[in-house]
Design a protein around this motif. Structure first.
Motif, PDB file in Angstrom:
ATOM      1  N   GLY A  97       0.807  -1.221   0.000  1.00  0.00           N
ATOM      2  CA  GLY A  97       0.000   0.000   0.000  1.00  0.00           C
ATOM      3  C   GLY A  97       0.834   1.262   0.000  1.00  0.00           C
ATOM      4  O   GLY A  97       0.303   2.366  -0.161  1.00  0.00           O
ATOM      5  N   VAL A  99       3.433   4.128  -1.331  1.00  0.00           N
ATOM      6  CA  VAL A  99       3.731   4.786  -2.609  1.00  0.00           C
ATOM      7  C   VAL A  99       5.099   5.435  -2.473  1.00  0.00           C
ATOM      8  O   VAL A  99       5.321   6.260  -1.569  1.00  0.00           O
ATOM      9  CB  VAL A  99       2.669   5.839  -2.972  1.00  0.00           C
ATOM     10  CG1 VAL A  99       3.038   6.531  -4.288  1.00  0.00           C
ATOM     11  CG2 VAL A  99       1.292   5.207  -3.065  1.00  0.00           C
ATOM     12  N   GLU A 105       3.838   2.106  -6.694  1.00  0.00           N
ATOM     13  CA  GLU A 105       2.980   1.529  -5.657  1.00  0.00           C
ATOM     14  C   GLU A 105       3.526   0.159  -5.260  1.00  0.00           C
ATOM     15  O   GLU A 105       3.859  -0.669  -6.101  1.00  0.00           O
ATOM     16  CB  GLU A 105       1.547   1.407  -6.158  1.00  0.00           C
ATOM     17  CG  GLU A 105       0.893   2.744  -6.465  1.00  0.00           C
ATOM     18  CD  GLU A 105      -0.560   2.585  -6.880  1.00  0.00           C
ATOM     19  OE1 GLU A 105      -1.056   1.437  -6.858  1.00  0.00           O
ATOM     20  OE2 GLU A 105      -1.177   3.615  -7.207  1.00  0.00           O
TER      21      GLU A 105
END
Length: 797
Positions: A97, A99, A105
């Motif tokens: 999850g 970034v 990602e």
């Protein structure tokens, strides 16, 4: 220079984080902010973890399977391709999850049959550097399980500040912290510069052969250093300042340069021959390979750092490859010196080598800063590189520079700034800038050595205004006469407008010429223009003398145009010439009158000067002079003559008010050929003192009609028409408005060797209409005057 707000606030309390407000403070203090960048963490969901286990990947030789403790119970299983970390290392881990920088990602994915729950990150992946060879290994003291953003010094603001050349003290974090402390009335917190030392003698020997080029040299020895990467926080600060991290020792020298403003250099002491440092000028034939890998041939004016075997560094600019710090270095010598600013500047420009060090040295670094900077660097090398700082410091400082005193009258502050300042306010403002203030009349101000820009009372007044705040001064309209051009300036502009309007192009040539140009003018041996002043250090022999006339360089400019396909050239120049006689206003310098020179060759046929299709000749030169002087409202007299360099019989001297102001005409053909010009060359040179320094006088025009009549005189062939005009003007009286020669006749009816010159005279009275009876006596006076002056007789009598 670029400066981090977080770094700045370590040394001074600033009551705001608003970049716009801080930018306005910089501007108020006289430092322009060219821009700023707000730094934010370019990643999310990156956690600090500790590596618990490392196993070989079962299906890939270049990958490893790791278990990482993220402080939340079960270890995270991650596949990683880096090999620069071991069990127990603390690392940044991006969880599913997350970034990363660039928008990558992170999720759960299978890598060669093994599931990876996130990834261990490199500096490049986090947007914190360029290193992609291995992952980031953090300080073991960083708590496990915290967000990595808590460890990164973000948010931050990096300001790009333009420091003026006279403020070398402000080219550092501490220097700007002093400025903000003065603005806000707070104190500066200096960094800790007291290293733990070991008591053994240093092997370094320092000799300064050129004490002007190097007034001070500090050498400090650090033993048992361990070369490695510098701490993460230091690397980030260096990168924010556009400095590339290299290793802990080199990074420390760059860090102290940015922090204190003192350039440093680190030598591998084991590579310094005989452990001996000599500061001297380069010897002929010497060269050095600098840290940028370029082999440079040295000039004998270059100031160098040498060891027992030869040159090892450019003083104040860049070190050499032979003694640079490498991964195998264990003993370091810190160089902190003060170098002569012009020496560094000239060497930097001579070799096209500009560095952060040279940018500071060429402005002038505080000569009393090297010892403090060396101690600060030693402290950091002890703390961050495991070194041992020797207590024995080599400080060669033959002539100590001490603070100086400037006397300031309190009343002078009000006179210059326009508003009253009490002695207490002046003292408070100057004291905030770390200046010692004593006395009342005058105020005695002691200036520290880090402020070389403060040497005069006006400098202190500027500091008072700067710190008081320019925006606090009331807006007022200036009093006194309005500005504008003086009469002389208006005439100078009018002169140029007339010359351009006639059809000439203005030129600007060098103030130097060579002996060959003077010889080419074919001047008489006793002509004062031959006695030119020689330049002490000419760049070349062709420019070894100050010009005594404008014509040679104008002729060269005309020849250049002709040789490039422009056969029709008309140029003029307004400039100074330099004569050997002393200046009337200051006998210490040569007389430097302003002159107008012009040359014209060929024919253009494009309107203006050469609008007619005939060749340039003497009438071009005389016509230019007459048109110019008429445009300036000046009455001139052209008398035939043969000035030096001009064609005999095709030249004249120009007189204004009976005083010679120059010469015009055709140049002698030999002069034209000497400058590569074929055909006729029209030229002129006029002294502008009489032409632009005169004062206009208004004569009210008469409203009454004019009376004209013509007179023709038979005179000797050699008599100049100007002599007749002069005789007429002297005898005609105040009613004469104009006299013009309109005809010249030769023939058998008036005899050989004789000529008839006809003139038209115009009379006008200011207060009534003239009659023939009133003008009859004037006519007789004119005839008698011409006869007496020239021997001429009225024709037809």
């Amino acid at each position: 220079m670029k400066i981090s707000l977080r770094w700045l606030k370590e040394y001074v309390d600033i009551p705001t984080d608003d970049p716009l407000e801080i930018e306005s403070v910089f501007a108020s203090l006289g430092h322009e902010v060219e821009g700023y960048e707000v730094l934010q963490a370019p990643f999310t969901k990156v956690i600090v973890g500790k590596v618990l286990e490392i196993e070989k990947h079962p299906h890939a030789d270049r990958l490893r399977f790791c278990r990482v403790d993220l402080g939340k119970g079960d270890p995270q299983e991650v596949v990683c391709g880096a090999w620069n970390f071991e069990v127990g290392d603390v690392v940044p881990v991006s969880v599913p999850g997350a970034v990363l920088a660039g928008g990558l990602e992170v999720g759960v994915r299978s890598i060669r049959g093994v599931t990876s729950h996130g990834m261990i990150c490199s500096a490049r992946e986090l947007g914190l550097g360029d290193d992609h060879e291995g992952i980031m290994v953090l300080d073991p003291a960083v708590p496990i399980g915290v967000e990595f953003t808590e460890y990164v010094p973000f948010p931050d603001v990096v300001f790009d500040v333009s420091i003026t050349p006279n403020r070398p003290d402000a080219m550092s974090v501490i220097g700007l912290a002093r400025e903000f402390a003065a603005y806000y009335g707070t104190e500066v917190r200096l960094p800790d510069a007291a290293p733990a030392t070991v008591d053994r003698p240093s092997a370094i020997e320092v000799t300064i052969e050129d004490t002007k080029g190097c007034p001070r040299y500090v050498g400090r020895q650090i033993d048992n250093v361990k070369i490695g990467p510098s701490p993460f926080w230091m690397q980030l600060r260096l990168r924010a300042s556009d400095v590339r991290p290299i290793n802990n020792v080199v990074d420390i020298t760059n860090y102290v340069l940015l922090e204190l403003g003192q350039p440093l250099h680190a030598f591998d002491l084991d590579e310094v021959a005989d452990e001996k440092i000599v500061v001297r000028r380069a010897h002929a034939g010497e060269s050095i390979r600098t840290l940028d890998g370029v082999e440079r041939d040295l000039d004998v004016l270059d100031l160098m750092i040498c060891d027992g075997g030869g040159v090892v560094a450019f003083a104040g600019i860049m070190g050499g490859e032979e003694s640079e710090v490498t991964d195998s270095t264990t003993r370091v010598m810190i160089e902190a010196a003060h170098f002569h600013a012009p020496s560094v500047m000239f060497s930097s420009k001579r070799h096209g080598l500009r560095t952060e060090a040279s940018a500071r040295f060429e402005r002038g670094v505080d000569p009393n800063l090297p010892a403090l900077a060396a101690a600060r660097a030693a402290r950091l090398m002890v703390d961050l590189a495991g070194g041992e700082a020797l207590a024995d410091v080599k400080d060669n400082y033959p002539s100590v520079v001490t603070p100086w005193q400037v006397d300031l009258e309190a009343g002078e502050v009000e006179r210059i700034l326009g508003i009253p300042f009490s002695r207490a306010v002046i003292a408070d403002l100057l004291t905030r800038l770390h200046l010692d203030v004593e006395g009342d009349s005058p105020i005695k101000v002691t200036v520290p050595t880090n402020r070389p820009d403060l040497t005069r009372p006006i400098d202190l007044i500027e500091e008072v205004a700067r710190l008081y705040g320019y925006d606090r001064f009331p807006e007022t309209l200036p009093s006194g006469p309005a500005g504008g051009l003086s009469a002389d300036q208006r005439r100078d502009r009018r002169l140029r407008e007339i010359m351009v309007g006639i059809g000439l192009h203005e030129a600007q040539t060098m103030s130097f010429l060579g002996q060959s140009e003077l010889d080419g003018l074919n001047l008489p041996l006793d002509d004062p223009r031959r006695a030119a002043i020689r330049v002490r250090n000419p760049l070349r022999e062709e420019e070894a003398y100050l010009r005594t006339t404008l014509l040679p360089n104008l002729l060269k400019a005309a020849q250049y145009n002709v040789s490039h396909g422009m056969p029709d050239v008309a140029l003029f120049e307004v400039g100074r010439v330099f004569l050997t006689e002393p200046d009337p206003g200051d006998a210490r310098i040569p007389h430097q009158p302003v002159r107008l020179g012009y040359v014209a060759v060929g024919r253009t046929g494009q309107g203006g000067l050469h609008s007619s299709p005939r060749q340039t000749d003497v009438y071009t030169a005389t016509g230019l002079a007459r048109a110019l002087l008429a445009g300036l409202g000046i009455v001139c007299d052209l008398r035939q003559a043969t000035p030096g360099g001009f064609h005999p019989g095709r030249a004249a001297e120009v007189f204004v008010g009976g005083e010679r102001v120059g010469a015009v005409g055709e140049l002698h053909p030999a002069v034209g050929r000497a400058f590569g010009l074929e055909g006729r060359v029209a030229a002129g040179e006029l002294d502008l003192a009489q032409l632009i320094s005169g004062r206009w006088q208004l004569d009210p025009p008469s409203t009454y009609p004019r009376v004209e009549f013509d007179l023709a005189f038979v005179v000797d062939e050699s008599t100049a028409a100007s002599a007749l005009v002069q005789a007429v003007a002297g005898a005609a009286g105040d009613w004469l408005e104009d006299v013009e020669v309109f005809d010249e006749f030769r023939g058998s009816s008036i005899g050989d060797g004789r000529k008839s010159v006809a003139m038209r005279l115009v009379f006008r009275a200011p207060d009534h209409t003239l009659t023939n009876e009133e003008l009859a006596p004037h006519r007789e006076q004119i005839i008698a005057a011409v006869t007496d002056a020239t021997g001429g007789q009225l024709r037809g009598v």
